[in-house]
Write a protein that holds these residues in place. Structure first.
Motif, PDB file in Angstrom:
ATOM      1  N   MET A   1      16.842  -0.405  28.455  1.00  0.00           N
ATOM      2  CA  MET A   1      17.609  -0.314  27.216  1.00  0.00           C
ATOM      3  C   MET A   1      18.567   0.862  27.323  1.00  0.00           C
ATOM      4  N   ILE A   2      19.834   0.640  27.016  1.00  0.00           N
ATOM      5  CA  ILE A   2      20.854   1.668  27.106  1.00  0.00           C
ATOM      6  C   ILE A   2      21.358   1.971  25.702  1.00  0.00           C
ATOM      7  N   LEU A   3      21.453   3.251  25.344  1.00  0.00           N
ATOM      8  CA  LEU A   3      21.844   3.665  24.004  1.00  0.00           C
ATOM      9  C   LEU A   3      23.180   4.383  24.063  1.00  0.00           C
ATOM     10  N   PHE A   4      24.124   3.973  23.217  1.00  0.00           N
ATOM     11  CA  PHE A   4      25.437   4.598  23.144  1.00  0.00           C
ATOM     12  C   PHE A   4      25.776   4.874  21.686  1.00  0.00           C
ATOM     13  N   PHE A   5      26.872   5.626  21.472  1.00  0.00           N
ATOM     14  CA  PHE A   5      27.399   5.870  20.147  1.00  0.00           C
ATOM     15  C   PHE A   5      28.880   5.507  20.126  1.00  0.00           C
ATOM     16  N   LEU A   6      29.285   4.803  19.056  1.00  0.00           N
ATOM     17  CA  LEU A   6      30.699   4.568  18.845  1.00  0.00           C
ATOM     18  C   LEU A   6      31.379   5.867  18.434  1.00  0.00           C
ATOM     19  N   LEU A   7      32.711   5.863  18.471  1.00  0.00           N
ATOM     20  CA  LEU A   7      33.444   7.046  18.035  1.00  0.00           C
ATOM     21  C   LEU A   7      33.147   7.382  16.577  1.00  0.00           C
ATOM     22  N   SER A   8      32.805   6.332  15.775  1.00  0.00           N
ATOM     23  CA  SER A   8      32.468   6.557  14.374  1.00  0.00           C
ATOM     24  C   SER A   8      31.005   6.948  14.196  1.00  0.00           C
ATOM     25  N   LEU A   9      30.341   7.253  15.311  1.00  0.00           N
ATOM     26  CA  LEU A   9      28.939   7.690  15.308  1.00  0.00           C
ATOM     27  C   LEU A   9      27.979   6.594  14.869  1.00  0.00           C
ATOM     28  N   THR A  10      28.349   5.337  15.113  1.00  0.00           N
ATOM     29  CA  THR A  10      27.433   4.228  14.869  1.00  0.00           C
ATOM     30  C   THR A  10      26.671   3.950  16.157  1.00  0.00           C
ATOM     31  N   PRO A  11      25.373   4.142  16.183  1.00  0.00           N
ATOM     32  CA  PRO A  11      24.621   3.932  17.432  1.00  0.00           C
ATOM     33  C   PRO A  11      24.423   2.453  17.731  1.00  0.00           C
ATOM     34  N   PHE A  12      24.423   2.101  19.007  1.00  0.00           N
ATOM     35  CA  PHE A  12      24.117   0.747  19.410  1.00  0.00           C
ATOM     36  C   PHE A  12      23.339   0.785  20.712  1.00  0.00           C
ATOM     37  N   SER A  13      22.609  -0.291  20.980  1.00  0.00           N
ATOM     38  CA  SER A  13      21.828  -0.381  22.210  1.00  0.00           C
ATOM     39  C   SER A  13      21.835  -1.811  22.699  1.00  0.00           C
ATOM     40  N   ALA A  14      21.608  -1.993  24.031  1.00  0.00           N
ATOM     41  CA  ALA A  14      21.559  -3.315  24.640  1.00  0.00           C
ATOM     42  C   ALA A  14      20.939  -3.197  26.017  1.00  0.00           C
ATOM     43  N   ASP A  15      20.551  -4.323  26.611  1.00  0.00           N
ATOM     44  CA  ASP A  15      20.021  -4.313  27.971  1.00  0.00           C
ATOM     45  C   ASP A  15      21.112  -4.003  28.991  1.00  0.00           C
ATOM     46  N   LYS A  16      22.331  -4.473  28.690  1.00  0.00           N
ATOM     47  CA  LYS A  16      23.444  -4.254  29.615  1.00  0.00           C
ATOM     48  C   LYS A  16      24.703  -3.938  28.823  1.00  0.00           C
ATOM     49  N   VAL A  17      25.489  -2.956  29.284  1.00  0.00           N
ATOM     50  CA  VAL A  17      26.716  -2.550  28.608  1.00  0.00           C
ATOM     51  C   VAL A  17      27.869  -2.556  29.600  1.00  0.00           C
ATOM     52  N   GLU A  18      28.961  -3.202  29.221  1.00  0.00           N
ATOM     53  CA  GLU A  18      30.179  -3.201  30.017  1.00  0.00           C
ATOM     54  C   GLU A  18      31.318  -2.668  29.164  1.00  0.00           C
ATOM     55  N   ILE A  19      32.055  -1.678  29.655  1.00  0.00           N
ATOM     56  CA  ILE A  19      33.184  -1.114  28.932  1.00  0.00           C
ATOM     57  C   ILE A  19      34.461  -1.580  29.617  1.00  0.00           C
ATOM     58  N   ILE A  20      35.269  -2.325  28.878  1.00  0.00           N
ATOM     59  CA  ILE A  20      36.486  -2.911  29.418  1.00  0.00           C
ATOM     60  C   ILE A  20      37.679  -2.287  28.714  1.00  0.00           C
ATOM     61  N   LYS A  21      38.575  -1.675  29.461  1.00  0.00           N
ATOM     62  CA  LYS A  21      39.766  -1.062  28.891  1.00  0.00           C
ATOM     63  C   LYS A  21      40.996  -1.866  29.291  1.00  0.00           C
ATOM     64  N   GLU A  22      41.765  -2.268  28.299  1.00  0.00           N
ATOM     65  CA  GLU A  22      42.987  -3.030  28.522  1.00  0.00           C
ATOM     66  C   GLU A  22      44.096  -2.435  27.682  1.00  0.00           C
ATOM     67  N   GLU A  23      45.155  -1.931  28.333  1.00  0.00           N
ATOM     68  CA  GLU A  23      46.285  -1.301  27.671  1.00  0.00           C
ATOM     69  C   GLU A  23      45.783  -0.199  26.736  1.00  0.00           C
ATOM     70  N   ASN A  24      46.025  -0.353  25.413  1.00  0.00           N
ATOM     71  CA  ASN A  24      45.639   0.709  24.472  1.00  0.00           C
ATOM     72  C   ASN A  24      44.349   0.404  23.738  1.00  0.00           C
ATOM     73  N   THR A  25      43.588  -0.547  24.228  1.00  0.00           N
ATOM     74  CA  THR A  25      42.366  -0.919  23.530  1.00  0.00           C
ATOM     75  C   THR A  25      41.164  -0.835  24.459  1.00  0.00           C
ATOM     76  N   SER A  26      40.005  -0.752  23.840  1.00  0.00           N
ATOM     77  CA  SER A  26      38.761  -0.679  24.602  1.00  0.00           C
ATOM     78  C   SER A  26      37.756  -1.626  23.977  1.00  0.00           C
ATOM     79  N   VAL A  27      37.149  -2.458  24.813  1.00  0.00           N
ATOM     80  CA  VAL A  27      36.141  -3.412  24.350  1.00  0.00           C
ATOM     81  C   VAL A  27      34.825  -3.094  25.038  1.00  0.00           C
ATOM     82  N   ILE A  28      33.774  -2.959  24.238  1.00  0.00           N
ATOM     83  CA  ILE A  28      32.442  -2.707  24.775  1.00  0.00           C
ATOM     84  C   ILE A  28      31.651  -4.004  24.675  1.00  0.00           C
ATOM     85  N   HIS A  29      31.279  -4.547  25.832  1.00  0.00           N
ATOM     86  CA  HIS A  29      30.560  -5.813  25.882  1.00  0.00           C
ATOM     87  C   HIS A  29      29.072  -5.522  26.037  1.00  0.00           C
ATOM     88  N   LEU A  30      28.263  -6.022  25.091  1.00  0.00           N
ATOM     89  CA  LEU A  30      26.823  -5.777  25.073  1.00  0.00           C
ATOM     90  C   LEU A  30      26.088  -7.078  25.355  1.00  0.00           C
TER      91      LEU A  30
END
Length: 298
Positions: A1-30
Motif C-alpha cells: 500500500m502506497i500513501l500520498f498527499f495531494l497538493l490540497s493535503l487530501t491523502p490517498f492510497s492504492a496498491d500501485k501509483v503512476e504519475i503522468i505529466k503532460e504539458e501543464n497538467t499532472s495525472v495520478i493514476h491509482l
C-alpha cells in the motif's frame, strides 16, 4: 500500500501509483484498493485518475463516496473536490438515513444537498413503507423531499395485503412529513376500489387522503364529486366522502339507486360498502329490479 498527499493535503492510497505529466497538467493514476479521504469525505474504488490542476477525480469499479449526506455507490463516477459535485452511472445506489435511491445515472451536488436521477429510478422510503418508481426525478437530501416524473408510479406496502398502487404524471414526495402528492391523470387502486382523479394526496401517518374531481369505482358502483376525501383504518378503506357529489350503486337484491347531494359519504367495513349518507339537499332515484314474469302468462 502506497500513501500520498495531494497538493490540497487530501491523502490517498492504492496498491500501485503512476504519475503522468503532460504539458501543464499532472495525472495520478491509482490501481487497486484505492482510498481517498479527508475529514468529511471518504472515497473508495478499484481504479482512479486524479487530475490535480483541475481538482477532480475519475473513479472506476466498486465506487463508494461517503460524506455527511450519506453514501453513494456506482461503477463509474467523476467527482469535483472543491465544488463537492459528482456524476455517477451504472448501478447507482444512494443510501441516506431512511431512504434508498437507485438509478442508472445520478448528478450529485453536495453543497446544495441535491441529487438528480435518470433512468430506472427507484426511491424506497423505509420509514413509510413506500416504494416509488420513475424514469427521472430529483431529491433534496436536506429537506427530505423529492419529485418523480416520466411515467412514475408508487406502491404503499401493506402487511398480508396487496399494496396500495398509484399512478400519475408526476409525484411529489415529502418523506419528512409522511406525505405524497400525485398530479394529472391519477389512478389509485386500493383492493377492489379504483380511483381516477386530477390530483391525489395521502398522509401516510394519518392514513388520510384527498382528491380533486374524483371518480371512484367499485364493481358496478360509482361515486363522483368535485373534491373528495378518504380514510383508511388498519390499511383498509374506512370511508369515502365527496363534495357536490353523485353516486350510483346496486343493492344486494340487484336494485339500482342513484343519489346526489352537497356531501355524500360511503362507509366501509371489511372492504365492502355498508352505508351511504347524503347531506345537503339530497335527491335520488330508486330503480327496483323487476321480477321475471311467468312464461305461461305471456
Amino acid at each position: 500500500m502506497i500513501l500520498f498527499f495531494l497538493l490540497s493535503l487530501t491523502p490517498f492510497s492504492a496498491d500501485k501509483v503512476e504519475i503522468i505529466k503532460e504539458e501543464n497538467t499532472s495525472v495520478i493514476h491509482l490501481l487497486g484498493n484505492v482510498k481517498i479521504e479527508d475529514e468529511n469525505l471518504k472515497i473508495a474504488c478499484r481504479e482512479a485518475s486524479l487530475h490535480e490542476a483541475e481538482d477532480y477525480v475519475v473513479l472506476i469499479d466498486d465506487v463508494s463516496i461517503i460524506d455527511e449526506n450519506g453514501k453513494i455507490q456506482a461503477e463509474f463516477a467523476i467527482y469535483y473536490f472543491d465544488e463537492k459535485k459528482g456524476y455517477l452511472r451504472d448501478s447507482v445506489v444512494l443510501l441516506t438515513g431512511s431512504e434508498i435511491i437507485r438509478a442508472d445515472s445520478l448528478y450529485y451536488d453536495g453543497v446544495e444537498e441535491l441529487v438528480q436521477m435518470f433512468g430506472n429510478v427507484m426511491i424506497e422510503d423505509k420509514k413509510n413503507n413506500l416504494m416509488a418508481y420513475g424514469e427521472q426525478g430529483w431529491y433534496n437530501l436536506s429537506e427530505d423531499e423529492g419529485c418523480l416524473f416520466k411515467g412514475p408510479r408508487l406502491e404503499i406496502v401493506r402487511e398480508n395485503k396487496e399494496p396500495m398502487k398509484v399512478k400519475a404524471q408526476e409525484f411529489k414526495l415529502l418523506a419528512d412529513s409522511n406525505k405524497f402528492f400525485g398530479f394529472d391523470s391519477v389512478t389509485a387502486v386500493i383492493d377492489s376500489i379504483t380511483v381516477y382523479c386530477d390530483t391525489f394526496s395521502f398522509d401516510l401517518k394519518e392514513d388520510h387522503g384527498t382528491m380533486v374531481n374524483p371518480v371512484i369505482l367499485e364493481k358496478n358502483n360509482e361515486l363522483r364529486g368535485e373534491t373528495g376525501t378518504f380514510k383508511m383504518k388498519d390499511k383498509e378503506i374506512e370511508s369515502f366522502s365527496v363534495h357536490r357529489g353523485w353516486s350510483t350503486y346496486y343493492t344486494d337484491k340487484g336494485s339500482k339507486n342513484t343519489v346526489e347531494g352537497e356531501e355524500i359519504n360511503i362507509v366501509f367495513r371489511d372492504g365492502k360498502a355498508i352505508k351511504i349518507i347524503v347531506d345537503g339537499e339530497p335527491s335520488g332515484i330508486l330503480r327496483l329490479k323487476r321480477k321475471k314474469e311467468d312464461a305461461g302468462n305471456e
